[in-house]
Design an enzyme around this catalytic site. Structure first.
Site, PDB file in Angstrom:
ATOM      1  N   TYR A 129      37.459  57.043  40.630  1.00  0.00           N
ATOM      2  CA  TYR A 129      37.399  55.764  40.171  1.00  0.00           C
ATOM      3  C   TYR A 129      37.761  54.848  41.386  1.00  0.00           C
ATOM      4  O   TYR A 129      37.199  53.722  41.785  1.00  0.00           O
ATOM      5  CB  TYR A 129      38.534  55.381  39.144  1.00  0.00           C
ATOM      6  CG  TYR A 129      38.627  53.987  38.618  1.00  0.00           C
ATOM      7  CD1 TYR A 129      37.366  53.479  37.821  1.00  0.00           C
ATOM      8  CD2 TYR A 129      39.615  53.385  38.919  1.00  0.00           C
ATOM      9  CE1 TYR A 129      37.481  52.054  37.389  1.00  0.00           C
ATOM     10  CE2 TYR A 129      39.859  51.865  38.266  1.00  0.00           C
ATOM     11  CZ  TYR A 129      38.722  51.206  37.702  1.00  0.00           C
ATOM     12  OH  TYR A 129      38.933  49.791  37.421  1.00  0.00           O
ATOM     13  N   SER A 160      39.265  45.907  41.268  1.00  0.00           N
ATOM     14  CA  SER A 160      40.589  46.663  40.831  1.00  0.00           C
ATOM     15  C   SER A 160      41.466  46.765  42.181  1.00  0.00           C
ATOM     16  O   SER A 160      41.117  46.651  43.146  1.00  0.00           O
ATOM     17  CB  SER A 160      40.204  47.957  40.388  1.00  0.00           C
ATOM     18  OG  SER A 160      41.354  48.685  40.004  1.00  0.00           O
TER      19      SER A 160
HETATM   20  P1  NAP Z   1      36.198  47.565  28.775  1.00  0.00           P
HETATM   21  O1  NAP Z   1      37.037  46.556  27.756  1.00  0.00           O
HETATM   22  O2  NAP Z   1      36.263  48.772  28.439  1.00  0.00           O
HETATM   23  O3  NAP Z   1      34.544  46.958  28.746  1.00  0.00           O
HETATM   24  C1  NAP Z   1      33.792  47.428  29.541  1.00  0.00           C
HETATM   25  C2  NAP Z   1      32.571  46.672  29.296  1.00  0.00           C
HETATM   26  O4  NAP Z   1      31.449  47.343  30.310  1.00  0.00           O
HETATM   27  C3  NAP Z   1      31.987  46.585  28.018  1.00  0.00           C
HETATM   28  O5  NAP Z   1      31.430  45.356  27.766  1.00  0.00           O
HETATM   29  C4  NAP Z   1      31.023  47.919  27.958  1.00  0.00           C
HETATM   30  O6  NAP Z   1      30.060  47.304  26.922  1.00  0.00           O
HETATM   31  C5  NAP Z   1      30.383  47.657  29.353  1.00  0.00           C
HETATM   32  N1  NAP Z   1      29.826  48.999  29.758  1.00  0.00           N
HETATM   33  C6  NAP Z   1      30.358  50.042  29.707  1.00  0.00           C
HETATM   34  N2  NAP Z   1      29.816  51.012  30.199  1.00  0.00           N
HETATM   35  C7  NAP Z   1      28.342  50.692  30.411  1.00  0.00           C
HETATM   36  C8  NAP Z   1      27.285  51.261  30.700  1.00  0.00           C
HETATM   37  N3  NAP Z   1      26.908  52.561  31.005  1.00  0.00           N
HETATM   38  N4  NAP Z   1      26.277  50.260  30.679  1.00  0.00           N
HETATM   39  C9  NAP Z   1      26.253  48.815  30.475  1.00  0.00           C
HETATM   40  N5  NAP Z   1      27.580  48.477  30.158  1.00  0.00           N
HETATM   41  C10 NAP Z   1      28.674  49.143  29.998  1.00  0.00           C
HETATM   42  O7  NAP Z   1      36.780  47.227  30.119  1.00  0.00           O
HETATM   43  P2  NAP Z   1      37.291  46.052  30.880  1.00  0.00           P
HETATM   44  O8  NAP Z   1      38.841  46.291  31.113  1.00  0.00           O
HETATM   45  O9  NAP Z   1      36.912  44.936  30.371  1.00  0.00           O
HETATM   46  O10 NAP Z   1      36.768  46.201  32.414  1.00  0.00           O
HETATM   47  C11 NAP Z   1      35.829  45.443  32.775  1.00  0.00           C
HETATM   48  C12 NAP Z   1      35.786  45.732  34.613  1.00  0.00           C
HETATM   49  O11 NAP Z   1      37.264  45.554  35.104  1.00  0.00           O
HETATM   50  C13 NAP Z   1      35.497  47.328  34.841  1.00  0.00           C
HETATM   51  O12 NAP Z   1      34.507  47.017  36.184  1.00  0.00           O
HETATM   52  C14 NAP Z   1      36.764  47.826  35.305  1.00  0.00           C
HETATM   53  O13 NAP Z   1      36.810  48.800  36.279  1.00  0.00           O
HETATM   54  C15 NAP Z   1      37.628  46.363  35.777  1.00  0.00           C
HETATM   55  N6  NAP Z   1      39.083  46.559  35.673  1.00  0.00           N
HETATM   56  C16 NAP Z   1      39.917  46.741  34.549  1.00  0.00           C
HETATM   57  C17 NAP Z   1      41.125  46.932  34.889  1.00  0.00           C
HETATM   58  C18 NAP Z   1      41.804  47.234  33.226  1.00  0.00           C
HETATM   59  O14 NAP Z   1      42.976  47.411  33.436  1.00  0.00           O
HETATM   60  N7  NAP Z   1      41.210  47.139  32.248  1.00  0.00           N
HETATM   61  C19 NAP Z   1      41.553  46.774  35.814  1.00  0.00           C
HETATM   62  C20 NAP Z   1      41.102  46.620  37.036  1.00  0.00           C
HETATM   63  C21 NAP Z   1      39.726  46.480  36.938  1.00  0.00           C
HETATM   64  P3  NAP Z   1      29.372  48.494  25.947  1.00  0.00           P
HETATM   65  O15 NAP Z   1      30.357  49.644  25.761  1.00  0.00           O
HETATM   66  O16 NAP Z   1      28.856  47.966  24.980  1.00  0.00           O
HETATM   67  O17 NAP Z   1      28.271  49.117  26.909  1.00  0.00           O
END
Ligand code: NAP
Length: 240
Positions: free
Chosen positions: A156, A143
């Site tokens: 975070y 991130s």
């Molecule tokens: P998201 O749409 O909320 O998806 C999160 C994913 O992680 C889902 O598939 C969720 O599936 C899974 N997950 C959550 N808690 C979990 C647990 N306890 N065990 C196993 N799986 C789990 O988020 P996203 O934006 O795609 O984020 C993905 C990655 O990108 C993260 O590492 C986040 O920190 C990073 N990121 C995101 C952003 C942003 O702005 N969105 C920016 C920078 C970095 P289930 O709920 O089915 O478990």
């Protein structure tokens, strides 16, 4: 499009958002896919999607990766089923609020287990076979919070700074074996994670598919080239 048929990828957090987009991009390139997240139902949907897109084989293993024993069980189940993982995508993660003078340290521990400890454990589980075969790719989703401090989400930012330290160290540790280790640092991405961010405009955010494109660079560059770290910035402000 560079095809990577014959390779198998394990994608965490594959049920939605960035993980789902990365799984889809790997499927389009002919990869076999092992998907994990907590929601079995959503994983089945993503499996169907990946097969339609061109995945040669798919499987899903629901697991709560904030529980260390579930991380280890997942790795064992995947290996016992005969999968040889060429591409490990450590994507699952979540946000949390809290900084020096506020927040719930118990929640920070669970978040750190998911965002930092699970990628470390999974790397430790799958890297030895990559070393043996002298090939493999590990993609860590960091991130901009991995390279900057955050006013309201220091916990975070700590998890992602930790992941950055781990990823850059793994690159140094494994490069002698022809293994790529890439860290991708996106700014705001329009997913469920940012859906509830007060006042933030998802129409101005990076798309999950943009992060998937960056991830594909790591798997499609020649074996001589590793994109060690890629930062994806917004072109507009997400807040008015
Ligand atoms: P998201 O749409 O909320 O998806 C999160 C994913 O992680 C889902 O598939 C969720 O599936 C899974 N997950 C959550 N808690 C979990 C647990 N306890 N065990 C196993 N799986 C789990 O988020 P996203 O934006 O795609 O984020 C993905 C990655 O990108 C993260 O590492 C986040 O920190 C990073 N990121 C995101 C952003 C942003 O702005 N969105 C920016 C920078 C970095 P289930 O709920 O089915 O478990």
């Amino acid at each position: 499009m560079t095809k990577i048929e014959g390779q198998a990828a394990l994608v965490t957090g594959a049920s939605r958002g960035i993980g789902r987009a990365i799984a889809g991009a790997l499927a389009e390139r002919g990869c076999s896919l092992v998907l994990t997240a907590r929601s079995a139902e959503r994983l089945e949907e993503v499996e169907d999607e990946c097969r339609r897109l061109g995945a040669t084989a798919t499987a899903s293993y629901p697991a709560d990766l904030s529980e260390p024993h579930e991380v280890d069980r997942l790795a064992q189940d995947v290996k016992d089923a005969g999968w040889i993982i060429d591409v490990l995508v450590n994507n699952a993660g979540r946000g949390t609020t809290g900084n020096a003078a506020e927040g719930d340290p118990g929640d920070w521990d669970r978040m750190l287990a998911l965002n930092l400890h699970a990628p470390m454990r999974l790397t430790r589980q799958f890297a030895p076979a990559m070393v043996e075969r002298e090939r493999g790719t590990i993609i860590n989703i960091g991130s901009v919070a991995a390279i900057e401090g955050m006013t309201t989400s220091g916990a975070y930012a700590a998890s992602k700074h930790g992941l950055r330290g781990w990823s850059l160290s793994c690159y140094r540790n494994l490069r002698g074996y022809g293994i790529k280790v890439s860290l991708i640092n996106p700014g705001f991405v329009a997913t469920d994670l940012t859906h509830r961010a007060k006042g933030a405009r998802q129409d101005r955010m990076i798309r999950a598919e943009d992060v998937a494109s960056a991830a594909m660079l790591a798997v499609t560059t020649s074996p001589m080239c590793c994109p060690e770290e890629i930062t994806l910035r917004l072109t507009r402000y997400a807040y008015d």
